[in-house]
Enzyme design. Structure first.
Site, PDB file in Angstrom:
ATOM      1  N   GLU A 161       4.190   1.048   1.966  1.00 25.79           N
ATOM      2  CA  GLU A 161       5.029   0.813   3.147  1.00 25.79           C
ATOM      3  C   GLU A 161       6.482   1.333   2.134  1.00 25.79           C
ATOM      4  O   GLU A 161       6.616   1.036   1.457  1.00 25.79           O
ATOM      5  CB  GLU A 161       5.301  -0.656   3.153  1.00 25.79           C
ATOM      6  CG  GLU A 161       3.901  -1.046   4.028  1.00 25.79           C
ATOM      7  CD  GLU A 161       2.891  -1.629   3.001  1.00 25.79           C
ATOM      8  OE1 GLU A 161       2.392  -0.868   2.349  1.00 25.79           O
ATOM      9  OE2 GLU A 161       2.691  -2.860   2.688  1.00 25.79           O
ATOM     10  N   CYS A 204       0.727  -1.140  -0.041  1.00 24.36           N
ATOM     11  CA  CYS A 204      -0.244   0.093   0.189  1.00 24.36           C
ATOM     12  C   CYS A 204       0.721   1.268   0.138  1.00 24.36           C
ATOM     13  O   CYS A 204       1.168   2.047  -0.887  1.00 24.36           O
ATOM     14  CB  CYS A 204      -0.811   0.199   1.410  1.00 24.36           C
ATOM     15  SG  CYS A 204      -2.094  -0.918   1.173  1.00 24.36           S
TER      16      CYS A 204
END
Lengths: 804, 309
Positions: free
Chosen positions: A435, A433
């Site tokens: 990170e 997502c």
């Protein structure tokens, strides 16, 4: 550039392919273990030989018209399973087959194979069973109550991204590196030598396995060439054969070989295990540039044919749905997306602007292909030209919610804060997502979502969970006895630390199990410094090792605590159920009244609920009262986690992202003091509570930026715009300005949904007419019609920022 | 924060401060809406801006029917019917007592009295966005020139804070007022509605002579001006009016930008919430073809015409 007819056909084939369960991998793996169960093999060698067996025997697929070849399963969207991790039960298979959203078809043969061969063989042997066996009763109760989720119970640790190493090293070169490490082993003085020796030899087996896998594709291409329908296709197949017998054994010589090599590596990693977020190519525009320039110079490629190759790769990603889940996750999982992120833009290793013609070409490909997968992201640096930023805004306006936009400078700074070198930080970026990671050099493992509002609910019940009826946390006091907000917050922090401890204790056991039972030899080969140190990716071989616990419900926490602060502690009032007379009472009475209203889910207390909703400072409005509470919630979470050691010699870090877990987490929590009703979703990412932000996007961004995001490994902020907002060219500029200003203020990530609520409601009512409507869900985009109704409703509710 | 000894306590009625405003001047802006207007245009899309006194707004769809307002109203002007509160507007004094107790926000007061410091505090918040986009602050209304003391103080404060200032005005004010204000304004968004004075008087309640003369003077003094014209079918979208407008704007020295703002019926609901009748009930927005044709006609005068501002 438009899709070529070839690509259009391949994309249609992918779009029309029905996702199904393939038992091929599971059967081959079972066969291998049956044949070798009596052999005295070390764990790494057994895993490496199993990998080799899979690549030697799996079906080789070259689809009609393809230029980039290879599938994870025996056909597009035929999804392999991983019984050594989690073995699907017959019930799981039925759920996957029958569930309304995101189904996987299961044939009778597959069901029969599972019943007769796979389930009996793997019963009691899977990682998932071992994990649950190892967990304490306290862990299990908190898990069942929805305090946290566990990432590694059915997918292996991942979120890992490749750097540039395959573009100048073939698998034979990797084997040379392994040999050098073997030669350097100090048998006399290093007690771990035997383990390292086995690990390195096992890695070499996986390198050979991938070479053979490439060769098998070359063989298949030659065979197909003989019967090719046209001369043109015959030439293409011969070229494919040439490419596949050169890579992955040798370093690529041109763009085609570079892309094919990446794809083989991708299939290797995702065949060895089912790591979270599959595998990602990282800074693909930068990696491909020398090949692209070389091809253009010697005339073997035009920009059009290069773009076609990229489009072909795009289709390959779309052919691979996320691994089908088991258990309750099989019921709730709501996406085929496997979160492959491709980083575009940013800076080069020397810190200079990385934008090149391929960066623009990839934006074109995103726009043209209009696919859910892969999930491209832009690393937007201050050094990138405005023309590039504006082109990104144009693609965003298309309404797919792609690409995600990241703050390149902040991402680098986040990595420097935790001690990564400048070059490694710049070579890193984002994946999954949102990170942050050092590509090719880090194992950054997400271990599970953490339900902060659930912990508040437990705090408000003195450690008791009203839903499961169990005393889950320590007794931190009856909230009616708290004299002030500080006492309440201190109790919350105690509960928070207790559950974080529980989660980390569980994680340590699980990390140990992976290191012990499921080393990832092929992934280790690709991750520095596993080869140099002779240690596995799962046991600290990577140069950097981070573990994350993803906080969920920040906005709900901020608003709920602010409501308690204002209406209980600062001006304790009790609202009469009907008429407007509120009476000032003691703190204890006010707390008691609020708690009983929550227990009743505000039944008969709508005025109180409206007071909480509309007469309370809310996070997301640039209101310092609420925003300061948000910052305290963040700091408490950070303090509970950051810097704690993991089992791999690295440390725990925080990030704040929900994927779709805020819906599940909301479903296990009763009514909350922010006016949220029982069971409704909690807020997602670092976004304000759905509908609570009422002063437009600049106020939201100002609120969010009050958190010191550089100390996270990623935050997710969702903003929705109606298309009208971005209609004119000058408004596109303003979108760029908005993003740039947020990044200047220290924002990590922003993503946009460019749709209007009416369109979404229409799509909900007539899904058939809106099948290709793509929306941002959380860290990814998905087809709106594939989402559950709850998720659809939530997306509709997210505040629209009308720039009228 | 500069101090204003001359007007320390004057608090004008402000009915809205809108952040992330994209259509009131360059860049990302914050628009401060002052309440009270000497004109009464039939097509006004901010009816709550017309009177300079506080006004009650009622949004029926938010009403819970709890009845708190019935008890709160000192005029006994509120009753309950079909589970919702109903206001006898003739008796309503707009005192705001009902809004105080209305938590769902069905009853709200369109007006907040704020000091220059309070306004500046909000405006300052979006500075990073102004800097990134070349934006700033816009004063709109109502008619901001109706509050010259406050306006001057606020503009000076914004300027001193280094912010770009814009004034959205009808120009209907004595020249002395404009002359006082103008040194502190970077951009005028100047409304010209109708060139025909008789019709102007009929549709806005005032003559256009003063505001056209003021515009002429401002242009001759070299100010940065964008002329804005609403396109209201049946009122000013006629060949004669458009020709007159083009001709007038084209002769203004240094003025080349004209924004045409197609009328929309969105405001009808706002009139309902104020308990008023909508004067243009049923009037349709001009169609896209008419808007484009009008823009083309105006461009023939050498003007830079933007649709929608």
């Amino acid at each position: 550039m438009k899709m070529t007819p070839r690509v259009a056909k391949l994309r249609d084939q992918s779009r029309n392919a029905i996702p199904s369960i393939s038992s091929e991998r599971a059967e081959l793996l079972t066969e291998f273990h049956r044949q070798n169960q009596d052999k005295a093999l070390s764990v790494p060698m057994r895993r490496a030989l199993a990998f080799q067996y899979l690549l030697e025997h799996k079906t080789i697929v070259i689809n009609e018209g393809e230029l980039i070849v290879g599938e994870k399963g025996p056909a597009p969207k035929a999804s392999p399973t991983y019984p050594e991790l989690c073995t699907h039960t017959l019930d799981d298979l039925n759920i996957l087959d029958e569930r309304e959203k995101v189904p996987f078809r299961v044939s009778d043969e597959v069901r029969q194979t599972y019943a007769e061969t796979l389930i009996p063989f793997w019963e009691g042997k899977s990682m998932r069973e071992a994990i649950f066996e190892r967990m304490t009763p306290e862990w299990k109760e908190a898990y069942a109550a929805g305090v946290f989720t566990e990432f590694m119970e059915q997918r292996s640790p991942g979120h890992t991204v490749l750097d540039d190493k395959i573009y100048h090293k073939g698998m034979l070169d990797f084997k040379d590196d392994i040999q050098r490490s073997l030669d350097a082993l100090d048998y006399e003085n290093d007690p771990d030598t035997h383990a390292k020796d086995e690990e390195l030899k096992a890695m070499a087996v996986t390198a050979d396995a991938l070479i053979r896998f490439g060769e098998r594709h070359a063989e298949k291409a030659r065979e197909l060439a003989k019967a090719a329908p046209t001369e043109k296709r015959r030439a293409e197949l011969e070229r494919i054969a040439e490419v596949c017998s050169h890579v992955p054994a040798h370093p690529p010589r041109n763009t085609w070989e570079a892309l094919q090599y990446y794809w083989f590596v991708h299939l290797g990693v995702t065949t060895e295990l089912n790591p979270w977020d599959a595998f990602c190519p990282g800074h693909l525009d930068q990696h491909l540039l020398p090949f692209y320039e070389g091809d253009l110079a010697d005339g073997t490629l035009t920009s059009q044919s290069a773009e076609e190759l990229l489009q072909c790769l795009w289709v390959k990603f779309d052919n691979q749905p996320a691994p089908p889940k088991v258990g309750v996750t099989a019921q709730e999982s709501s996406t085929y997306t496997d979160f492959v992120q491709i980083n575009i833009g940013g800076v080069k290793a020397d810190g200079t602007d990385a934008i090149n013609p391929l960066s623009y070409m990839m934006l074109d490909v995103i726009e043209t292909m209009h696919q859910v997968q892969p999930n491209p992201s832009v690393q937007l640096s201050e050094k990138n030209p405005e023309a590039f930023a504006k082109r990104v805004a144009e693609v965003v306006r298309e309404g797919m919610g792609k690409p995600d936009i990241f703050n390149s400078e902040l991402v680098v700074e986040e990595m420097l804060r935790v001690g990564k070198s400048l070059a490694d930080a710049r070579g890193g970026g984002t994946s999954g997502c949102v990170e942050t990671g050092a590509f090719g050099k880090e194992a950054y493992i997400l271990t599970g979502y953490f339900n902060m509002p659930k912990v508040l609910e437990i705090t408000l019940h003195n450690g008791f969970d009203p839903r499961t009826g169990k005393q889950l946390g320590p007794r931190t006091g009856d909230p009616r006895d708290f004299a002030n907000f500080e006492e309440l917050f201190a109790a919350y922090e105690k509960q928070l630390n207790y559950f974080i401890d529980l989660k980390i204790e569980g994680n340590s056991a699980i990390e140990g199990l992976y290191a012990e039972r499921l080393p990832a030899l092929f992934l280790s080969l690709l991750t520095d410094d596993c080869v140099a140190t002779g240690r596995d990716y799962h046991e600290g071989g990577a140069r950097y090792d981070s573990s994350y616990i993803q906080g969920v419900g920040l906005g709900t926490m901020a608003d709920a605590l602010t409501a308690l602060k204002v209406h209980v502690f600062e001006s304790p009032t009790v609202e009469t159920p009907r008429r407007g007379v509120s009476t000032r009472r003691g703190v204890s009475t006010a707390m008691g009244d609020l708690l009983s209203a929550l227990e009743e889910d505000f039944a008969g207390r709508e005025r109180l609920r409206q007071l909480l909703l509309n007469r309370t400072p809310k996070y997301g409005n640039d209101d310092d009262t609420a925003d300061e509470v948000m910052v305290r919630v963040f700091e408490a979470y950070f303090d509970a986690i950051d810097g704690r050691p993991n089992t791999r010699g690295g440390a725990y870090r925080v990030n704040l992202l929900p994927t779709t877990c805020h819906i599940y987490f909301g479903s296990v929590i009763g009514a909350t003091p922010d006016g949220r009703r029982a069971g409704m979703p909690v807020s997602e990412g670092v976004s304000p509570v759905q509908g609570a932000d009422r002063h437009g996007p600049t106020a939201v961004l100002r609120s969010v930026a009050k958190m010191d995001q550089v100390r996270t490994g990623g935050t997710l902020l969702n903003q929705k715009f109606t298309p009208q907002v971005l209609e004119s060219s000058s408004n596109l500029d303003k979108l760029v300005n908005l993003i740039r200003a947020y990044f200047r203020m220290g924002g990590h990530h922003i993503q946009f949904n460019v749709v209007d609520a009416a369109t979404l409601r229409a799509a909900q009512a007539n899904p058939d007419q809106y099948r290709d409507l793509i929306v941002r869900v959380a860290g990814y985009s998905d087809y709106f019609c594939d989402l559950t109704e709850a998720l659809q409703d939530e997306i509709i509710t997210r505040t629209e920022h009308e720039g009228v | 924060m500069p101090q204003f000894p001359n007007f320390p306590t004057y608090q004008p009625p402000i009915f809205d401060i809108k952040r992330f405003s994209l259509h009131d001047g360059p860049g990302i802006r914050t628009t401060v809406f002052l309440k009270g207007c000497p004109l009464s245009c039939a097509w006004c899309h901010n009816p709550e801006s017309q009177k300079s006194t506080p006004e009650l707004i009622f949004r029926a769809e938010r009403c819970l029917g709890c009845g708190a307002c019935v008890d709160a109203c000192p005029e006994e002007a509120i009753t309950m019917a079909e589970g919702r509160s109903v206001t006898a507007w003739a008796r309503c004094t707009h005192c705001g007592e009902c809004a105080q107790v209305c938590y769902p926000g069905a009853r709200e007061m369109a007006c907040q009295e704020m000091t220059v410091e309070e306004v500046l505090e909000i405006v300052e918040r979006d500075r990073p966005f102004y800097e990134e986009s070349g934006g700033g602050v816009t004063f709109s209304g109502g008619e901001p020139l109706a509050h010259p003391d406050f306006l001057e103080a606020a503009l000076v404060a914004c300027r001193e804070a280094g912010l770009h200032t814009a004034l959205d005005t009808s120009g209907h004010a004595p020249w002395e007022v404009i002359d006082r204000i103008r040194p502190h304004v970077d951009l005028f968004l100047y409304d010209v509605k109708l060139l025909d004075d008789a019709q102007h008087q009929n549709d806005t309640g005032v003559s256009n002579r003063l505001l056209l003369a003021n515009l002429q003077k401002l242009a001759e003094l070299g100010h940065n001006i964008h002329v804005r014209t609403p396109l209201v079918p049946g009122i000013n979208v006629t060949p004669a009016q458009i020709q007159a407008l083009g001709k007038f704007v084209a002769q203004l020295p240094g003025v080349s930008r004209l924004d045409v703002l197609p009328y929309h019926e969105m405001a009808a609901e706002k009139y309902r919430r104020l308990g008023r009748d909508y004067p243009l009930h049923g009037l349709q927005s001009p169609d896209e073809e008419t808007v484009q044709k009008t823009a083309r006609t105006l461009r023939e005068f050498g003007l830079e015409v933007h649709v929608g501002g």
